[in-house]
Design an enzyme around this catalytic site. Structure first.
Site, PDB file in Angstrom:
ATOM      1  N   PHE A 190      35.701  11.411  -1.949  1.00 12.28           N
ATOM      2  CA  PHE A 190      36.622  11.552  -0.817  1.00 12.28           C
ATOM      3  C   PHE A 190      36.082  12.515   0.233  1.00 12.28           C
ATOM      4  O   PHE A 190      36.848  13.041   1.033  1.00 12.28           O
ATOM      5  CB  PHE A 190      38.013  12.032  -1.275  1.00 12.28           C
ATOM      6  CG  PHE A 190      38.575  11.299  -2.461  1.00 12.28           C
ATOM      7  CD1 PHE A 190      38.688   9.911  -2.454  1.00 12.28           C
ATOM      8  CD2 PHE A 190      38.981  11.993  -3.594  1.00 12.28           C
ATOM      9  CE1 PHE A 190      39.215   9.232  -3.553  1.00 12.28           C
ATOM     10  CE2 PHE A 190      39.501  11.331  -4.689  1.00 12.28           C
ATOM     11  CZ  PHE A 190      39.621   9.942  -4.677  1.00 12.28           C
ATOM     12  N   ARG A 191      34.787  12.752   0.236  1.00 18.04           N
ATOM     13  CA  ARG A 191      34.140  13.734   1.132  1.00 18.04           C
ATOM     14  C   ARG A 191      34.606  15.161   0.844  1.00 18.04           C
ATOM     15  O   ARG A 191      34.458  16.053   1.687  1.00 18.04           O
ATOM     16  CB  ARG A 191      34.391  13.395   2.610  1.00 18.04           C
ATOM     17  CG  ARG A 191      33.714  12.114   3.084  1.00 18.04           C
ATOM     18  CD  ARG A 191      32.189  12.235   3.016  1.00 18.04           C
ATOM     19  NE  ARG A 191      31.525  11.147   3.688  1.00 18.04           N
ATOM     20  CZ  ARG A 191      31.173  10.000   3.091  1.00 18.04           C
ATOM     21  NH1 ARG A 191      31.458   9.814   1.820  1.00 18.04           N
ATOM     22  NH2 ARG A 191      30.557   9.055   3.769  1.00 18.04           N
TER      23      ARG A 191
END
Length: 213
Positions: A190-191
């Site tokens: 999800f970064r």
């Protein structure tokens, strides 16, 4: 060029404070050993060296790490090169290892200094003869008209020093980067990347903090 769809997620690993070594040099050694053993990196010793000129212009280039001691990171180059001119004016530099197949990065910031000449001489004499001659032939970062001219200089020196030791150029030697900051970055899902920074304190201890991605 439309690159907004060029993306992937990072799911290889996670980095937690509990697994970090309190000494950033030991943490670097752990990651470096694992990177080398992975077989995924063509050259794990390659790093980007960032310098800033007297005029304030940043410069970057890839150099090869040749040693790590208790004080810092050592590499070798021509002191009269662009990087040499930059650090003569501004000794503050930054290093960056990008181990993309492992979804890892390491940043290092610190001051740079020349190592002693005897150590530079010892390393120079350990290099392959062709590399010694190449260093002697090239006035690194200086303009030259053609590659033929450079190769002619190389072959001239090859003949000149046939059967003799190749002398280390007077402007060639090692630098040591003495860190004041390390950052270890592990790509995250999800970064939400894992980032830990080590800052050198006045008592020579290291303050460790997690940074937001």
């Amino acid at each position: 060029m439309k690159l907004h769809d060029e993306r992937r997620d990072y799911e290889r690993a996670q980095l937690r404070r509990a697994v970090l070594n309190d000494d950033p040099f030991k943490q670097f050694a752990d990651w470096f050993s694992a990177a080398k053993a992975s077989g995924l990196l063509v050259d794990p010793t390659a790093f980007t060296l960032a310098t800033v000129s007297r005029e304030g212009q940043p410069h970057q280039r890839i150099v090869l790490l040749k040693d790590v001691d208790t004080e810092g990171f050592i590499f070798y180059t021509n002191y009269a090169s662009q990087k040499g001119q930059d650090v003569e004016a501004n000794p503050h530099v930054a290093m960056h290892f990008a181990w993309l197949p492992l979804e890892q990065q390491i940043r290092v910031e610190g001051r740079i200094e020349k190592i002693d000449q005897a150590s530079s001489e010892a390393y120079f004499q350990s290099r392959p003869r062709a590399s010694q001659l190449g260093a002697l032939a090239s006035a690194q970062s200086s303009p030259i008209a053609t590659r033929d001219e450079l190769e002619a200089r190389y072959h001239q020196l090859t003949e000149e020093y046939e059967g003799q030791p190749v002398p280390m150029p007077k402007t060639w030697g090692g630098y040591r980067i003495k860190p004041s900051l390390f950052e270890f970055w592990q790509g995250g899902k999800f970064r939400l990347h894992d980032r830990f920074i080590y800052r050198l304190q006045e008592d020579r201890s290291w303050l460790i903090e997690r940074l937001q991605p």
